[in-house]
Design a protein around this motif. Structure first.
Motif, short mmCIF file in Angstrom:
data_model
loop_
_atom_site.label_atom_id
_atom_site.label_comp_id
_atom_site.label_asym_id
_atom_site.label_seq_id
_atom_site.Cartn_x
_atom_site.Cartn_y
_atom_site.Cartn_z
N LYS A 1 0.84 -1.20 0.00
CA LYS A 1 0.00 0.00 0.00
C LYS A 1 0.88 1.26 0.00
O LYS A 1 0.60 2.22 -0.73
N ALA A 2 1.95 1.23 0.79
CA ALA A 2 2.86 2.37 0.84
C ALA A 2 3.55 2.57 -0.51
O ALA A 2 3.76 3.70 -0.96
N LEU A 3 3.90 1.47 -1.16
CA LEU A 3 4.55 1.56 -2.47
C LEU A 3 3.58 2.09 -3.53
O LEU A 3 3.97 2.86 -4.41
N ASP A 4 2.32 1.68 -3.44
CA ASP A 4 1.31 2.21 -4.37
C ASP A 4 1.18 3.71 -4.23
O ASP A 4 0.95 4.42 -5.22
N ASN A 5 1.32 4.20 -3.00
CA ASN A 5 1.22 5.64 -2.74
C ASN A 5 2.50 6.38 -3.11
O ASN A 5 2.46 7.60 -3.34
N ASP A 6 3.62 5.66 -3.14
CA ASP A 6 4.91 6.27 -3.45
C ASP A 6 5.72 5.32 -4.33
O ASP A 6 6.66 4.68 -3.86
N PRO A 7 5.36 5.20 -5.61
CA PRO A 7 5.99 4.22 -6.50
C PRO A 7 7.48 4.42 -6.70
O PRO A 7 8.18 3.48 -7.09
N ASN A 8 7.98 5.61 -6.44
CA ASN A 8 9.39 5.91 -6.67
C ASN A 8 10.25 5.76 -5.40
O ASN A 8 11.42 6.14 -5.41
N SER A 9 9.66 5.24 -4.36
CA SER A 9 10.41 5.08 -3.11
C SER A 9 11.63 4.18 -3.32
O SER A 9 11.50 3.07 -3.86
N PRO A 10 12.82 4.62 -2.89
CA PRO A 10 14.00 3.76 -3.01
C PRO A 10 14.12 2.75 -1.87
O PRO A 10 14.93 1.82 -1.95
#
Length: 294
Positions: free
Chosen positions: A32-41
């Protein structure tokens, strides 16, 4: 005197060990966090770590690993059996993490792969493993090499989390202390409020993931209720806030899961670093510990 809280529950169960692995739920929170921030390293790597933890947890389950418990706090006995389990868990965790890193884009994780390989070699040494084990249970984390700290804490978390799923605590048990986990004597990652607990506040262990009851509107560090207040960052749109005590200048994150199905104390803590920075700048400190962020 029997304690009968309001809110429709008949009694307070003071210690709630986990019943099974929580890593699949953590992976949902990360997705869910990745969906909200797809560019997270960071999130994709954390997902690899949690996948490796789940592999190590299931290995312990299939091997039917056993532990020694005692009737009084701390319930866990940090003995040879626990040490051996930690060593095996660390070995399994490292192998599982390497497999996930090496599947694709392994060049992006070359330095991490070196650290995991080095730990895989070091953890075979019983004396070295014992030193790591003692460093963690005494929270002497600075004694652990920084590049290996995350992997060792993740392994210890799996070990104690699995141990807790094998523990049975009398529902009438009265806590002797409230500041540390009654099972493993580790600090809490946060307070949590769950629908299933009838509005009661529980502290959530940073390692074994046991919940233990502490009354609301009370500082978890100094027990004062004179200057306790909550702080949030509205822009974060998060179920996580912080309970701040003006008496002892400490705070602990507070996770309200009554309105959301996917909210993990560890991941929400990472996603609310803005709150952490804000409070640190104002000279508040916390005894909360997040093994994924050390």
């Amino acid at each position: 005197m029997s304690m009968i809280p309001t809110g429709g529950i008949k009694e307070i169960i003071r210690v709630l060990p986990p019943k099974d692995s929580y890593y699949p739920f953590r992976l949902q929170a990360l997705q869910k966090a990745l969906d909200n921030d797809p560019n997270s390293p960071v999130i994709p790597f954390l997902m690899k770590v949690v996948h490796a933890q789940e592999s190590a947890f299931q290995a312990l389950k299939s091997e039917k690993a056993t532990f020694n418990f005692q009737e009084k706090e701390p319930f866990f006995v940090m003995d040879e059996a626990m040490l051996q389990c930690f060593q095996q868990t660390a070995i399994t965790f490292c192998e599982a993490l390497k497999a996930r890193i090496e599947t694709k884009n392994s060049s992006d994780y070359s330095e991490i792969l070196k650290a995991v390989n080095a730990l895989s070699t070091a953890i075979i040494d019983k004396e070295k493993t014992k030193q790591y084990f003692e460093n963690i249970i005494t929270l002497d984390l600075e004694a652990i090499p920084a590049h290996q700290r995350l992997f060792l804490l993740a392994s210890m978390q799996v070990t104690l989390h699995f141990a807790a799923t094998n523990l049975k605590v009398d529902e009438q048990y009265l806590l002797e202390a409230h500041d540390l986990c009654p099972c493993c004597k580790m600090p809490a990652i946060s307070s949590v409020l769950d629908n299933s607990d009838g509005g009661l506040r529980y502290l959530y262990c940073s390692f074994c993931e046991t919940k233990w009851h502490v009354v609301r509107s009370t500082c978890t560090e100094c027990t004062s209720n004179k200057s306790l207040f909550q702080t949030t960052m509205e822009a974060l749109d998060s179920p996580m806030s912080a309970e701040v005590c003006g008496e002892c200048n400490t705070y602990l994150k507070f996770l309200d899961r009554t309105k959301t199905l996917i909210a993990d104390p560890f991941i929400e803590d990472l996603l609310t670093l803005t709150i952490t920075i804000k409070l640190t700048d104002k000279d508040f400190h916390t005894f909360g510990l997040n093994p994924y962020f050390v």
